[in-house]
Design a protein around this motif. Structure first.
Motif, PDB file in Angstrom:
ATOM      1  N   PRO A 196     106.778  81.222  42.968  1.00  0.00           N
ATOM      2  CA  PRO A 196     107.609  80.321  43.540  1.00  0.00           C
ATOM      3  C   PRO A 196     108.042  79.032  42.521  1.00  0.00           C
ATOM      4  N   GLU A 229     106.512  90.225  46.468  1.00  0.00           N
ATOM      5  CA  GLU A 229     106.454  88.599  46.335  1.00  0.00           C
ATOM      6  C   GLU A 229     105.152  88.121  45.487  1.00  0.00           C
ATOM      7  N   ILE A 246     112.159  83.543  50.002  1.00  0.00           N
ATOM      8  CA  ILE A 246     111.103  83.116  51.014  1.00  0.00           C
ATOM      9  C   ILE A 246     110.816  81.448  50.494  1.00  0.00           C
ATOM     10  N   ASN A 253     108.517  78.209  51.269  1.00  0.00           N
ATOM     11  CA  ASN A 253     107.145  77.973  51.572  1.00  0.00           C
ATOM     12  C   ASN A 253     107.137  76.466  51.892  1.00  0.00           C
ATOM     13  N   THR A 257     110.338  77.426  46.914  1.00  0.00           N
ATOM     14  CA  THR A 257     111.276  78.816  47.196  1.00  0.00           C
ATOM     15  C   THR A 257     110.816  79.963  46.292  1.00  0.00           C
ATOM     16  N   THR A 258     110.537  80.879  46.759  1.00  0.00           N
ATOM     17  CA  THR A 258     110.228  82.176  45.913  1.00  0.00           C
ATOM     18  C   THR A 258     111.510  82.822  46.062  1.00  0.00           C
ATOM     19  N   TRP A 270     106.808  71.886  48.895  1.00  0.00           N
ATOM     20  CA  TRP A 270     107.901  72.667  49.358  1.00  0.00           C
ATOM     21  C   TRP A 270     108.425  73.587  48.180  1.00  0.00           C
ATOM     22  N   THR A 286      98.425  85.940  51.913  1.00  0.00           N
ATOM     23  CA  THR A 286      99.404  86.020  52.463  1.00  0.00           C
ATOM     24  C   THR A 286      99.492  86.798  53.718  1.00  0.00           C
ATOM     25  N   ARG A 312     106.036  79.295  56.365  1.00  0.00           N
ATOM     26  CA  ARG A 312     107.016  80.239  55.408  1.00  0.00           C
ATOM     27  C   ARG A 312     107.820  81.156  56.319  1.00  0.00           C
ATOM     28  N   TYR A 313     109.138  81.052  55.806  1.00  0.00           N
ATOM     29  CA  TYR A 313     110.128  81.915  56.347  1.00  0.00           C
ATOM     30  C   TYR A 313     110.918  82.878  55.348  1.00  0.00           C
ATOM     31  N   TYR A 353     102.177  88.309  56.932  1.00  0.00           N
ATOM     32  CA  TYR A 353     103.326  88.368  57.272  1.00  0.00           C
ATOM     33  C   TYR A 353     103.444  88.825  58.921  1.00  0.00           C
ATOM     34  N   ARG A 368      99.892  77.119  56.337  1.00  0.00           N
ATOM     35  CA  ARG A 368     101.355  77.218  55.762  1.00  0.00           C
ATOM     36  C   ARG A 368     102.376  77.510  56.860  1.00  0.00           C
TER      37      ARG A 368
END
Length: 275
Positions: free
Chosen positions: A164, A159, A193, A195, A176-177, A174, A2, A257-258, A4, A255
């Motif tokens: 997710p 996280e 988050i 993804n 979502t976390t 697609w 992961t 991710r936001y 960031y 990936r």
């Protein structure tokens, strides 16, 4: 692994082109990563050895429900009194370093990927006692009380400890976390988050009542904002007003991710309605 995005500050070189992807419209805004430079940094009273970039704040024609900062705390810095507004709730999401968060006397050692929810009126402090700069998102909203519902309690998680949830029919491209159960109506905002694996997409223009703040944590994509397709990458921030159409195609190679803010679970105010 992961990743960031962490703002690096500094300034673009004098040889850099001024032309950029920055946009500010009635329906959306794009603040590119390189905008988070030394000359756009802000400072707050009560914070030592700390600077921050203000990505969103309540403003006519811009964000209405929230503010969002990226905070950079140098070693030895922090605050004993970080929140001056007793009505503000907050989410902290750490992207770099190892700040120490204390909530109501309980201490939590945070690392990249740590997530903390702080209810209104919570007593909390944050300090960086480590040797490296600590960086985190600080998202603030005035909490909207609802009859029959208690204020949510504070919590800290990571996280990597949250599985997710795949969006239906996407086969995991697609997901979502979600750090808060969508059925928990005590919460009036969600900070999740989103993804996308390479090739994943939002295959239709979403148009709904929530205001959005999106900070790209990793990767790149093309994003539909109202009627415009915009290229975005790690470190970019997008604001979308309520009902702004949005879609996405994450072409890769990695990936996309936001970190997503949206207001939720409260009736629309009718302050302008006829009486």
């Amino acid at each position: 692994m992961t990743n960031y995005h962490v703002p690096a500050g500094g300034l673009p070189p004098q040889s850099a082109l001024t032309t950029d992807r920055a946009r500010f419209t009635e329906a959306y805004a794009v603040i590119p990563a390189r905008t988070q430079s030394d000359i756009t940094a802000s400072y707050l009273p009560g914070w030592q050895w700390t600077r921050l970039w203000v990505l969103a704040r309540p403003l006519t024609g811009f964000a209405e429900t929230f503010s969002q900062y990226i905070v950079e705390v140098s070693p030895g810095g922090g605050s004993e009194n970080p929140e001056a507004d007793a009505g503000a709730e907050a989410v902290l999401f750490v992207v770099g370093g190892a700040p120490t968060l204390t909530i109501e006397g309980t201490t939590h050692g945070l690392t990249a990927g740590s997530y903390a929810y702080l209810p209104p009126g919570a007593r909390w402090t944050l300090h960086n006692i480590g040797p490296d700069i600590a960086s985190f998102h600080w998202i603030r909203k005035t909490y909207q009380h609802a009859a029959g519902l208690d204020v949510p309690e504070a919590f800290v998680t990571r996280e990597r400890d949250v599985t997710p949830i795949d969006m239906p029919g996407t086969g995991g491209t697609w997901s979502t976390t979600r750090f808060v159960d969508i059925a928990d109506l005590r919460h009036d905002m969600h900070v999740n988050i989103v993804n996308f694996e390479p090739g994943g997409s939002i295959p239709f223009p979403e148009t709904h009542v929530m205001e959005h703040g999106l900070y790209v944590l990793e990767g790149k994509a093309v994003y539909l904002l109202n009627t415009d397709w915009v290229e975005v990458e790690a470190g970019d921030f997008m604001w979308l007003r309520a009902f702004c159409p949005q879609a996405c195609y994450a072409g890769g190679p990695g990936r996309f991710r936001y970190l997503l803010y949206k207001d939720a679970n409260r009736p629309a105010p009718l302050s302008g309605a006829l009486r």
